[in-house]
Design a protein around this motif. Structure first.
Motif, PDB file in Angstrom:
ATOM      1  N   PRO A  46      11.254  30.288  10.374  1.00 58.90           N
ATOM      2  CA  PRO A  46       9.922  30.822  10.729  1.00 58.90           C
ATOM      3  C   PRO A  46       9.533  30.540  12.176  1.00 58.90           C
ATOM      4  CG  PRO A  46       9.823  29.700   8.624  1.00 58.90           C
ATOM      5  CD  PRO A  46      11.179  29.433   9.196  1.00 58.90           C
ATOM      6  N   THR A  47       9.861  29.362  12.686  1.00 61.03           N
ATOM      7  CA  THR A  47       9.559  29.036  14.079  1.00 61.03           C
ATOM      8  C   THR A  47      10.285  29.986  15.017  1.00 61.03           C
ATOM      9  OG1 THR A  47       9.356  26.723  13.426  1.00 61.03           O
ATOM     10  CG2 THR A  47       9.590  27.168  15.778  1.00 61.03           C
ATOM     11  N   TRP A  48      11.551  30.248  14.745  1.00 66.30           N
ATOM     12  CA  TRP A  48      12.334  31.165  15.576  1.00 66.30           C
ATOM     13  C   TRP A  48      11.745  32.575  15.520  1.00 66.30           C
ATOM     14  CZ3 TRP A  48      15.114  35.647  15.065  1.00 66.30           C
ATOM     15  CH2 TRP A  48      15.980  35.966  16.114  1.00 66.30           C
ATOM     16  N   LEU A  49      11.338  33.018  14.323  1.00 71.54           N
ATOM     17  CA  LEU A  49      10.769  34.360  14.186  1.00 71.54           C
ATOM     18  C   LEU A  49       9.450  34.504  14.943  1.00 71.54           C
ATOM     19  CD1 LEU A  49      11.549  35.044  10.419  1.00 71.54           C
ATOM     20  CD2 LEU A  49      12.621  36.121  12.397  1.00 71.54           C
ATOM     21  N   VAL A  50       8.626  33.469  14.960  1.00 72.53           N
ATOM     22  CA  VAL A  50       7.369  33.523  15.713  1.00 72.53           C
ATOM     23  C   VAL A  50       7.657  33.505  17.205  1.00 72.53           C
ATOM     24  CG1 VAL A  50       5.245  32.266  16.243  1.00 72.53           C
ATOM     25  CG2 VAL A  50       5.954  32.549  13.868  1.00 72.53           C
ATOM     26  N   GLU A  51       8.591  32.673  17.637  1.00 67.84           N
ATOM     27  CA  GLU A  51       8.940  32.611  19.062  1.00 67.84           C
ATOM     28  C   GLU A  51       9.468  33.941  19.580  1.00 67.84           C
ATOM     29  OE1 GLU A  51      11.731  29.437  19.495  1.00 67.84           O
ATOM     30  OE2 GLU A  51      10.207  27.872  19.216  1.00 67.84           O
ATOM     31  N   HIS A  52      10.184  34.674  18.755  1.00 69.95           N
ATOM     32  CA  HIS A  52      10.760  35.957  19.167  1.00 69.95           C
ATOM     33  C   HIS A  52       9.884  37.138  18.760  1.00 69.95           C
ATOM     34  CE1 HIS A  52      14.199  33.298  19.687  1.00 69.95           C
ATOM     35  NE2 HIS A  52      14.618  34.186  20.569  1.00 69.95           N
ATOM     36  N   GLN A  53       8.639  36.871  18.365  1.00 71.60           N
ATOM     37  CA  GLN A  53       7.608  37.859  18.070  1.00 71.60           C
ATOM     38  C   GLN A  53       7.991  38.825  16.952  1.00 71.60           C
ATOM     39  OE1 GLN A  53       6.604  39.620  21.809  1.00 71.60           O
ATOM     40  NE2 GLN A  53       5.740  37.733  22.616  1.00 71.60           N
ATOM     41  N   VAL A  54       8.789  38.342  16.013  1.00 74.63           N
ATOM     42  CA  VAL A  54       9.054  39.119  14.805  1.00 74.63           C
ATOM     43  C   VAL A  54       7.896  38.906  13.837  1.00 74.63           C
ATOM     44  CG1 VAL A  54      10.628  39.443  12.854  1.00 74.63           C
ATOM     45  CG2 VAL A  54      11.538  38.967  15.134  1.00 74.63           C
ATOM     46  N   LEU A  55       7.396  37.666  13.761  1.00 74.63           N
ATOM     47  CA  LEU A  55       6.210  37.310  12.992  1.00 74.63           C
ATOM     48  C   LEU A  55       5.135  36.831  13.953  1.00 74.63           C
ATOM     49  CD1 LEU A  55       7.788  35.260  10.041  1.00 74.63           C
ATOM     50  CD2 LEU A  55       7.167  37.676  10.050  1.00 74.63           C
ATOM     51  N   VAL A  56       3.889  36.831  13.483  1.00 77.06           N
ATOM     52  CA  VAL A  56       2.794  36.335  14.307  1.00 77.06           C
ATOM     53  C   VAL A  56       2.190  35.092  13.667  1.00 77.06           C
ATOM     54  CG1 VAL A  56       2.234  38.564  15.334  1.00 77.06           C
ATOM     55  CG2 VAL A  56       1.186  37.929  13.186  1.00 77.06           C
ATOM     56  N   ALA A  57       1.566  34.255  14.489  1.00 77.12           N
ATOM     57  CA  ALA A  57       1.007  32.997  13.998  1.00 77.12           C
ATOM     58  C   ALA A  57      -0.307  33.206  13.240  1.00 77.12           C
ATOM     59  CB  ALA A  57       0.792  32.042  15.160  1.00 77.12           C
ATOM     60  N   HIS A  58      -1.077  34.248  13.577  1.00 77.28           N
ATOM     61  CA  HIS A  58      -2.355  34.539  12.900  1.00 77.28           C
ATOM     62  C   HIS A  58      -2.241  35.908  12.239  1.00 77.28           C
ATOM     63  CE1 HIS A  58      -3.953  31.073  14.925  1.00 77.28           C
ATOM     64  NE2 HIS A  58      -3.508  31.549  16.080  1.00 77.28           N
ATOM     65  N   PRO A  59      -1.664  35.943  11.038  1.00 72.91           N
ATOM     66  CA  PRO A  59      -1.298  37.235  10.442  1.00 72.91           C
ATOM     67  C   PRO A  59      -2.409  37.864   9.594  1.00 72.91           C
ATOM     68  CG  PRO A  59      -0.469  35.483   9.084  1.00 72.91           C
ATOM     69  CD  PRO A  59      -1.136  34.841  10.258  1.00 72.91           C
ATOM     70  N   LEU A  60      -2.211  39.154   9.353  1.00 76.83           N
ATOM     71  CA  LEU A  60      -3.007  39.884   8.376  1.00 76.83           C
ATOM     72  C   LEU A  60      -2.467  39.586   6.979  1.00 76.83           C
ATOM     73  CD1 LEU A  60      -5.167  42.116   7.933  1.00 76.83           C
ATOM     74  CD2 LEU A  60      -3.333  43.775   8.161  1.00 76.83           C
ATOM     75  N   LEU A  61      -1.137  39.455   6.865  1.00 76.86           N
ATOM     76  CA  LEU A  61      -0.474  39.125   5.610  1.00 76.86           C
ATOM     77  C   LEU A  61       0.454  37.923   5.857  1.00 76.86           C
ATOM     78  CD1 LEU A  61       0.317  39.859   2.646  1.00 76.86           C
ATOM     79  CD2 LEU A  61       2.149  41.229   3.633  1.00 76.86           C
ATOM     80  N   ALA A  62       0.082  36.776   5.315  1.00 79.59           N
ATOM     81  CA  ALA A  62       0.902  35.577   5.472  1.00 79.59           C
ATOM     82  C   ALA A  62       2.074  35.625   4.489  1.00 79.59           C
ATOM     83  CB  ALA A  62       0.062  34.329   5.229  1.00 79.59           C
ATOM     84  N   LEU A  63       3.252  35.293   4.961  1.00 81.79           N
ATOM     85  CA  LEU A  63       4.438  35.305   4.118  1.00 81.79           C
ATOM     86  C   LEU A  63       4.663  33.924   3.510  1.00 81.79           C
ATOM     87  CD1 LEU A  63       6.815  37.376   6.395  1.00 81.79           C
ATOM     88  CD2 LEU A  63       5.506  38.174   4.436  1.00 81.79           C
ATOM     89  N   PRO A  64       5.033  33.863   2.235  1.00 85.69           N
ATOM     90  CA  PRO A  64       5.271  32.559   1.617  1.00 85.69           C
ATOM     91  C   PRO A  64       6.471  31.854   2.252  1.00 85.69           C
ATOM     92  CG  PRO A  64       5.805  34.353   0.102  1.00 85.69           C
ATOM     93  CD  PRO A  64       5.222  34.962   1.320  1.00 85.69           C
ATOM     94  N   GLY A  65       6.321  30.559   2.454  1.00 87.67           N
ATOM     95  CA  GLY A  65       7.406  29.770   3.025  1.00 87.67           C
ATOM     96  C   GLY A  65       7.493  29.830   4.528  1.00 87.67           C
ATOM     97  N   CYS A  66       6.569  30.511   5.177  1.00 84.27           N
ATOM     98  CA  CYS A  66       6.617  30.648   6.637  1.00 84.27           C
ATOM     99  C   CYS A  66       5.548  29.825   7.336  1.00 84.27           C
ATOM    100  CB  CYS A  66       6.490  32.111   7.032  1.00 84.27           C
ATOM    101  SG  CYS A  66       7.943  33.070   6.624  1.00 84.27           S
ATOM    102  N   ARG A  67       4.937  28.869   6.615  1.00 79.99           N
ATOM    103  CA  ARG A  67       3.954  27.947   7.174  1.00 79.99           C
ATOM    104  C   ARG A  67       2.831  28.671   7.904  1.00 79.99           C
ATOM    105  NH1 ARG A  67       7.689  24.708  10.617  1.00 79.99           N
ATOM    106  NH2 ARG A  67       9.329  26.040   9.864  1.00 79.99           N
ATOM    107  N   GLY A  68       2.273  29.711   7.285  1.00 78.65           N
ATOM    108  CA  GLY A  68       1.131  30.426   7.852  1.00 78.65           C
ATOM    109  C   GLY A  68       1.493  31.610   8.718  1.00 78.65           C
TER     110      GLY A  68
END
Length: 108
Positions: A46-68
């Motif tokens: 999850p940290t790598w995905l946020v750093e590479h902007q695949v996921l966002v830290a303040h989401p509309l839909l939080a994914l389970p297991g991705c720490r928010g």
């Protein structure tokens, strides 16, 4: 060595029993090390995905297991489009089978 022993060793690739046992034990050790490392590997994803902007830290839909972390609106639309594309062959197969059953039933 009898004929049966020779043909059995040829089927095994000419390996001895000791070589096979070493390979099995080595494989079990490698598998256990890999399984032990999985939690640490998955914790950094999850940290790598946020750093590479695949996921966002303040989401509309939080994914389970991705720490928010999760998907915002744009990424959610893209994910839904990819999901629809992945499911479309399955839907086409189901419709084709239904049509085939109807034709078979109408022919009877």
């Amino acid at each position: 060595m009898t004929q049966n022993d020779t043909s059995f060793r040829q089927q095994l690739g000419g390996e001895t029993l000791g070589e096979m046992m070493a390979l099995m034990f080595g494989g079990m050790i490698a598998l256990s090390l890999f399984l032990a490392a999985l939690p640490r590997i998955f914790a950094s994803i999850p940290t790598w995905l946020v750093e590479h902007q695949v996921l966002v830290a303040h989401p509309l839909l939080a994914l389970p297991g991705c720490r928010g972390a999760g998907l915002d609106g744009t990424r959610l639309l893209i994910a839904l489009g990819v999901l629809a594309m992945a499911l479309s062959p399955l839907v086409a197969i189901v419709h084709a089978r239904r049509r085939e059953r109807r034709r078979d039933r109408d022919d009877d």
